[in-house]
Design an enzyme around this catalytic site. Structure first.
Site, mmCIF file in Angstrom:
data_model
loop_
_atom_site.group_PDB
_atom_site.id
_atom_site.type_symbol
_atom_site.label_atom_id
_atom_site.label_comp_id
_atom_site.label_asym_id
_atom_site.label_seq_id
_atom_site.Cartn_x
_atom_site.Cartn_y
_atom_site.Cartn_z
ATOM 1 N N ALA A 1 -9.191 5.160 5.089
ATOM 2 C CA ALA A 1 -8.967 6.331 5.934
ATOM 3 C C ALA A 1 -10.213 7.150 6.201
ATOM 4 C CB ALA A 1 -7.897 7.250 5.361
ATOM 5 N N GLY A 2 -10.437 7.390 7.471
ATOM 6 C CA GLY A 2 -11.497 8.295 7.886
ATOM 7 C C GLY A 2 -12.830 7.645 8.192
ATOM 8 N N ASN B 1 -8.949 1.036 10.279
ATOM 9 C CA ASN B 1 -8.013 0.754 11.359
ATOM 10 C C ASN B 1 -8.434 1.493 12.630
ATOM 11 O OD1 ASN B 1 -4.385 0.461 11.522
ATOM 12 N ND2 ASN B 1 -5.788 0.566 13.212
ATOM 13 N N THR B 2 -8.387 2.825 12.581
ATOM 14 C CA THR B 2 -8.646 3.605 13.786
ATOM 15 C C THR B 2 -10.058 3.381 14.346
ATOM 16 O OG1 THR B 2 -7.053 5.242 13.062
ATOM 17 C CG2 THR B 2 -8.619 5.950 14.734
ATOM 18 N N LYS C 1 0.874 -1.175 0.000
ATOM 19 C CA LYS C 1 0.000 0.000 0.000
ATOM 20 C C LYS C 1 0.913 1.227 0.000
ATOM 21 C CE LYS C 1 -2.856 2.649 3.093
ATOM 22 N NZ LYS C 1 -3.509 2.721 4.398
ATOM 23 N N GLY D 1 -7.212 8.490 10.554
ATOM 24 C CA GLY D 1 -7.347 8.456 12.000
ATOM 25 C C GLY D 1 -8.397 9.394 12.560
#
Lengths: 256, 64
Positions: free
Chosen positions: A183-184, A205-206, A96, A157
């Protein structure tokens, strides 16, 4: 029904949930991978400690495809260097590409990302570039040999959700590669929505790592992604701009 | 020599294998870069380090 799979680098995947492994510990990663049903998990490449720390790979099932990222890279050259090291670690050729010059919003540098993608694709990597959702860049990434395109929904994040919705839709409609929203994404409902829009997969992830119960949130995302995918495949019902339309037959017996 | 950003004494005839052992790194699950070039695992025993070398030893960690 035919099995619903998507292809990356000649490999078939049926799970559309790509799980990140940052910001939580290895035992929870192991539990989250299981609950997520994830077939792809992202990792970072960092300097080793000499104090014989545990190996994260011991906590990830063998059959899961590893997707190392190039986080920390500020330009194409650094991303290529990290990618080569990650391949040397001996867990396949997926990467990635993630290149950031900006440390406040952590927004990707699209131009450098295209350069790195071109170099790495030529070296035989399966390249999944993380990018700011821009159609022209996405087309350049296709020409550079990307295996998928990973537009951001909101800053990394942030858990802010689909801030770039319209532009992600354009990529889904116009780009002939899997669009993996990365992301986000902060909630299962947002992951569901992006799958309804026709995204090939979601990376999170976050949202998982900062949840109260990590494995349970991984499961919630899995279900939301599956629901969104099923809705997309079904074809959403139409929206009526004005007025209503009865769902029940009106031919009645009360007033003739 | 410099290993992961830290200046270290380089005894003569130290191979990459010996350096990893001496510094307490696992030989499995790491990749080694010597002056920006990757050292293949097969060359760990034959690659001898020099005083001016810059070495990076990396591994996988959790990340998004």
């Amino acid at each position: 029904m035919e099995q619903d799979v998507f292809m990356l680098g000649g490999q078939e995947f049926s799970s559309r949930f790509i799980l990140g492994s940052g910001k939580y510990n290895v035992e929870l990663i192991q539990a989250a991978v299981k609950q997520a049903g994830a077939e792809i998990i992202t990792l970072a490449v960092r300097r080793a400690n000499s104090a014989g720390e545990g190996n994260i790979l011991d906590y990830i099932p063998q059959e899961v495809t590893l997707l190392p990222n190039t986080s920390g890279a500020r330009n194409a050259q650094e991303a290529v260097r990290i990618a080569r090291l990650s391949r040397e670690l001996g867990c396949g050729n997926f990467v990635k590409v993630e290149i950031m010059r900006d440390s406040k919003y952590l927004l990707p540098d699209n131009a450098e990302t295209v350069s790195a993608t071109e170099i790495l694709a030529k070296e035989g990597f399966v390249v999944l570039p993380y990018m700011y959702p821009d159609l022209n860049t996405a087309r350049d990434l296709v020409n550079a040999g990307a295996a998928a395109v990973m537009p951001l929904a909101a800053p990394i994040g942030s858990n802010k959700g689909l801030a770039t919705r319209e532009f992600i839709q354009i990529l889904i409609d116009e780009i002939d590669l899997p669009i993996i929203v990365d992301a986000g994404i902060g909630r299962p409902s947002q992951a569901c929505e992006v799958m309804e829009m026709g995204a090939a997969a979601v990376m999170a992830n976050t949202a998982i790592a900062t949840a109260g119960n990590i494995p349970q949130m991984a499961l919630a995302f899995k279900k939301a992604i599956e629901a969104g995918r099923a809705a997309y495949l079904s074809g959403l019902g139409r929206v009526r701009e004005k007025g209503g339309e009865a769902s029940s037959p009106l031919t009645g017996f009360l007033r003739d | 020599m410099k290993i992961n950003g830290v200046q270290k004494q380089c005894p003569g005839n130290l191979t990459v294998s010996e350096m990893l052992q001496q510094e307490g790194y696992a030989s499995e699950g790491v990749a080694v870069e010597l002056n920006m070039e990757i050292v293949p695992k097969a060359a760990y025993d034959t690659t001898v380090l020099k005083e001016e070398d810059v070495i990076e030893v990396v591994r996988f960690m959790g990340g998004g």
